[in-house]
Design an enzyme around this catalytic site. Structure first.
Site, PDB file in Angstrom:
ATOM      1  N   LYS A   1       0.809  -1.215   0.000  1.00 47.57           N
ATOM      2  CA  LYS A   1       0.000   0.000   0.000  1.00 47.57           C
ATOM      3  C   LYS A   1       0.848   1.273   0.000  1.00 47.57           C
ATOM      4  CE  LYS A   1      -0.838   0.053   5.038  1.00 47.57           C
ATOM      5  NZ  LYS A   1      -0.209   1.345   5.354  1.00 47.57           N
ATOM      6  N   ASP A   2       2.153   1.162   0.317  1.00 45.28           N
ATOM      7  CA  ASP A   2       3.028   2.331   0.320  1.00 45.28           C
ATOM      8  C   ASP A   2       3.565   2.684  -1.064  1.00 45.28           C
ATOM      9  OD1 ASP A   2       2.776   2.600   3.062  1.00 45.28           O
ATOM     10  OD2 ASP A   2       4.589   1.435   3.504  1.00 45.28           O
TER      11      ASP A   2
ATOM     12  N   ARG B   1      -8.278   8.085   5.130  1.00 46.70           N
ATOM     13  CA  ARG B   1      -9.308   7.098   4.777  1.00 46.70           C
ATOM     14  C   ARG B   1     -10.033   6.611   6.030  1.00 46.70           C
ATOM     15  NH1 ARG B   1      -9.229   1.919   5.707  1.00 46.70           N
ATOM     16  NH2 ARG B   1      -7.011   1.998   6.237  1.00 46.70           N
ATOM     17  N   ARG B   2      -9.262   6.243   7.047  1.00 42.97           N
ATOM     18  CA  ARG B   2      -9.887   5.790   8.286  1.00 42.97           C
ATOM     19  C   ARG B   2     -10.675   6.912   8.942  1.00 42.97           C
ATOM     20  NH1 ARG B   2      -4.340   3.012   9.650  1.00 42.97           N
ATOM     21  NH2 ARG B   2      -4.664   0.929   8.777  1.00 42.97           N
TER      22      ARG B   2
ATOM     23  N   ARG C   1       0.989   9.842  13.960  1.00 43.19           N
ATOM     24  CA  ARG C   1       2.087   9.197  13.244  1.00 43.19           C
ATOM     25  C   ARG C   1       2.863   8.351  14.228  1.00 43.19           C
ATOM     26  NH1 ARG C   1       5.074  10.703   8.908  1.00 43.19           N
ATOM     27  NH2 ARG C   1       6.145   8.771   9.407  1.00 43.19           N
TER      28      ARG C   1
ATOM     29  N   ARG D   1       1.873   3.760  18.654  1.00 44.00           N
ATOM     30  CA  ARG D   1       0.452   4.110  18.607  1.00 44.00           C
ATOM     31  C   ARG D   1      -0.328   3.392  19.708  1.00 44.00           C
ATOM     32  NH1 ARG D   1      -1.137   4.915  12.239  1.00 44.00           N
ATOM     33  NH2 ARG D   1       0.866   5.773  11.584  1.00 44.00           N
TER      34      ARG D   1
ATOM     35  N   CYS E   1      -1.412   7.529  -2.461  1.00 38.07           N
ATOM     36  CA  CYS E   1      -1.755   6.391  -1.602  1.00 38.07           C
ATOM     37  C   CYS E   1      -2.280   6.818  -0.242  1.00 38.07           C
ATOM     38  CB  CYS E   1      -0.552   5.468  -1.436  1.00 38.07           C
ATOM     39  SG  CYS E   1       0.898   6.259  -0.719  1.00 38.07           S
TER      40      CYS E   1
END
Length: 320
Positions: free
Chosen positions: A79-80, A127-128, A145, A151, A238
């Protein structure tokens, strides 16, 4: 005959090393010696939002090391990768995908629907954030981040009530037991190619490409190709607020025989910050066409077409 040593380029995060280490183990089992070479990327050097850093922040340095011959192949979180190809390189393999869904890690073992209104939920993904706001739960979305352990620590320390991260990352880090809820794609579609790895080598290194080909999983590759075609069709970086999920499913042909088809769902933001959704099903061999077709449908429904430059042209939808 002794096989030549293959040098694997990888980022140095715990997740990246776990992913590259898994690939290394498979290759070693096949009798080929390998070593990991850690490459620092722009995304590793800065804690600025990904949208501000631009396209390819986690892969450009790896790709340069590969093109210059400092490593023989690179393992990326698929996805990156930018949707635009790098003609110096080739996608040698897409291994079997880990579960692509998003996961919630919340205080007191709560699931998403149990979080009180006003709860602080951290995510680094527009997106989230967009999909969380669309659920109408009154959550405060906090831009975030840092690596996965960092996190999660913010929840454990009481700074946040919950974080949303990729389930695949927690699986690969051996932290599956920290998930309080795996989010259904009906609530939150994952990022295109989430949970999948991309293994690149130089386009002229046919020997390495051949060796890596054994790692390729056709079903995963088809699903991810379709998902990324949605992203490309919307002209979006992305990090854009776009979700897509492709799945190989059983279908019936015109004669009633069972065949395998590719089912694809997508979600995207409108210029006003609303979400539009669409789905399509078709032939596995036409994965890219399916993705482009779905992107066109999303545009017809009002989805925002974003520049593919990676500039911060898109908003952080619903951030606070």
């Amino acid at each position: 005959m002794t096989q030549r040593l293959l040098r694997i380029g990888t980022r140095g995060s715990a997740l990246a090393l776990a992913q590259a280490g898994h690939v290394a183990d498979v290759i070693r089992t096949a009798g080929c010696p390998v070593e990991l070479i850690v490459v620092r990327t722009t995304g590793d050097e800065s804690l600025a939002p990904v949208a501000e850093l631009g396209v390819g922040v986690f892969v450009t340095a790896l790709r340069e090391a590969l093109a210059l011959g400092k490593v023989d192949f690179a393992v990326h979180s698929y996805k990156d990768l930018p949707t635009a190809p790098d003609t110096r390189l080739t996608l040698a393999a897409v291994p079997v995908r880990e579960d692509p869904r998003d996961a919630l890690v919340a205080r007191d073992g709560m699931v998403l629907g149990e979080l009180p209104s006003g709860s602080r939920v951290g995510t680094g993904s527009p997106r989230r954030a967009a999909q969380l706001h669309a659920l109408g739960l009154g959550l405060e979305i906090v831009e975030l981040r840092g690596n996965v352990p960092t996190r999660i620590a913010k929840v454990r320390d009481g700074e946040l009530d919950a974080v949303v991260v990729a389930r695949a990352g927690l699986v690969r880090l051996g932290r599956l037991d920290e998930i309080t809820e795996t989010l259904d794609p009906l609530q939150m579609l994952p990022a295109p190619a989430q949970g999948a790895l991309a293994i690149e080598c130089r386009a002229d290194d046919l020997d390495t490409e051949h060796r890596l080909g054994a790692l390729n999983d056709p079903a995963t590759r088809a699903a991810v190709t379709a998902e990324r075609a949605v992203l490309a069709g919307l002209g979006s970086p992305c990090s854009a607020p776009i979700g897509a999920l492709g799945e190989v499913v059983e279908d019936l042909d015109e004669d009633g025989k069972i065949i395998e088809s590719l089912s694809l769902r997508g979600v995207a933001a409108t210029p006003e910050g609303a979400l539009v959704r669409a789905s399509i099903i078709g032939k596995i061999a036409e994965a890219e066409l399916l993705g482009r077709t779905l992107a066109a449908e999303l545009l017809d429904l009002g989805a925002e077409s974003l520049p593919a430059t990676g500039s911060p042209a898109h908003r952080w939808i619903g951030s606070s």
